[in-house]
Design a protein around this motif. Sequence first.
Motif, PDB file in Angstrom:
ATOM      1  N   ASP A 154       1.034  -1.167   0.174  1.00 25.70           N
ATOM      2  CA  ASP A 154       0.152   0.253  -0.027  1.00 25.70           C
ATOM      3  C   ASP A 154       0.960   1.312  -0.104  1.00 25.70           C
ATOM      4  O   ASP A 154       1.747   1.304   0.786  1.00 25.70           O
ATOM      5  CB  ASP A 154      -0.983  -0.113   1.201  1.00 25.70           C
ATOM      6  CG  ASP A 154      -2.357  -0.200   0.752  1.00 25.70           C
ATOM      7  OD1 ASP A 154      -2.744   0.144  -0.216  1.00 25.70           O
ATOM      8  OD2 ASP A 154      -2.750  -1.028   1.454  1.00 25.70           O
ATOM      9  N   THR A 155       0.569   2.144  -0.881  1.00 27.38           N
ATOM     10  CA  THR A 155       1.205   3.377  -0.967  1.00 27.38           C
ATOM     11  C   THR A 155       0.376   4.516  -0.159  1.00 27.38           C
ATOM     12  O   THR A 155      -0.764   4.470  -0.400  1.00 27.38           O
ATOM     13  CB  THR A 155       1.559   3.878  -2.258  1.00 27.38           C
ATOM     14  OG1 THR A 155       2.417   2.905  -2.873  1.00 27.38           O
ATOM     15  CG2 THR A 155       2.001   5.208  -2.364  1.00 27.38           C
ATOM     16  N   SER A 156       1.054   5.414   0.778  1.00 32.21           N
ATOM     17  CA  SER A 156       0.223   6.610   1.106  1.00 32.21           C
ATOM     18  C   SER A 156       1.204   7.925   0.511  1.00 32.21           C
ATOM     19  O   SER A 156       2.176   7.835   0.979  1.00 32.21           O
ATOM     20  CB  SER A 156       0.628   6.397   2.693  1.00 32.21           C
ATOM     21  OG  SER A 156      -0.143   5.630   3.403  1.00 32.21           O
ATOM     22  N   VAL A 162       6.192  10.198  -0.039  1.00 30.71           N
ATOM     23  CA  VAL A 162       5.441   8.926  -0.595  1.00 30.71           C
ATOM     24  C   VAL A 162       5.975   7.948   0.314  1.00 30.71           C
ATOM     25  O   VAL A 162       7.098   7.475   0.205  1.00 30.71           O
ATOM     26  CB  VAL A 162       5.461   8.874  -1.891  1.00 30.71           C
ATOM     27  CG1 VAL A 162       4.782   7.431  -2.446  1.00 30.71           C
ATOM     28  CG2 VAL A 162       5.205  10.118  -2.903  1.00 30.71           C
ATOM     29  N   THR A 170       5.641   3.773   0.702  1.00 27.83           N
ATOM     30  CA  THR A 170       5.090   2.553   0.203  1.00 27.83           C
ATOM     31  C   THR A 170       5.515   1.477   1.045  1.00 27.83           C
ATOM     32  O   THR A 170       6.899   1.166   1.170  1.00 27.83           O
ATOM     33  CB  THR A 170       5.539   2.095  -1.248  1.00 27.83           C
ATOM     34  OG1 THR A 170       4.962   3.201  -2.164  1.00 27.83           O
ATOM     35  CG2 THR A 170       5.047   0.688  -1.862  1.00 27.83           C
TER      36      THR A 170
END
Length: 327
Positions: free
Chosen positions: A49-51, A132, A134
């Motif tokens: 999941d990437t934020s 970013v 991940t």
Amino acid sequence: MTVSGPIGEFELIERFFHRTTGAGVTLGIGDDGALLDLPRDRQLVAVVDTSICGVHFPVGMDAADVGFRAVAMNLSDMAAMGATPAWMTLALTLPEADATWLEGFAHGLFAAAGQYDVALVGGDTTRGAQTVITIQLLGHVANDAALLRSGCKAGDNIYVSGTLGDAAAGLALVQRAADETFLSTRFRRPDARVGLGQAVAGVASAAIDVSDGLYADLGRILDASGTGATIERMDLPLSEQLREFAGDAAARQMALTGGDDYELCMTVAPASDADFRRAATQAGVPVTCIGKVDQEPGLRLTDAGRPVNFADPGYRHFAGSTGPGDD
Ligand code: ADP
Ligand code: MG
């Protein structure tokens, strides 16, 4: 790769991310790759999941919360597979190597990972225009025991864990100001339902974690299973805090469409219902039956038994909308 400025990349990794590693780690941070030992008779489960700052979390959110949440989102996917989380890698892109931010971020990251003894075994560090994060989380599950989206059948009961809609309200509070109430904590520090997922693996017929909103995420189970369903709006589990904050009608709407709750939505065959409830009780997580799977494609909503017109596609990154949400 390269983060310039006062802290070099090597120092950054050593200082903030290199910790003693955990079970099954033959080789962790420091080489070109990690070596991990999968327990016997278990299948590897991989989630990622990437934020992105400004997309998945508000600009200026506390660094420790950013780190915690980035791990929790992945733990929630692991929970929805009924799997045991074990290892993670971190790809971090930062505009600058700010030691205070990094310290807070690492603190939150390891706080979330430490709940389940997840070891950080590698990563990549780069400089870029915005933050970013991940995280790839690796775990395992007994052969053929994973919870899938595709297993539900007409007649199955639909359950959700905990309460819904809190994180949607919490996000609004986080965006307004530093806020540490129940609702904002539900957004900042999601409590992934890892124990519940493991407890109901082999009992529930299908599962998904609620990241994009119940209506959209339950729809994904139904699509994958080739079924439909009807859920009752009055049965949606709401926290007292959400009701007080938003009022009953808005709270129900948020429970249906608000993302980021990271609760589990599960379907259960009638014959397994008692086992399911027992497993959830043992896991210490409240579950609420909100409807039933049926054969007619689509997801229908009733309000005190009366059909209601409703449609919500959930958050879509490429559908022209902007603002926090997940995939
Ligand atoms: P390479 O150039 O071989 O990809 P890197 O210099 O990117 O190696 O990384 C060196 C080591 O540090 C590797 O073991 C890598 O997995 C680890 N690493 C890099 N960045 C991070 C990070 N943000 N968190 C944890 N480990 C990291
Ligand atoms: Mg690398």
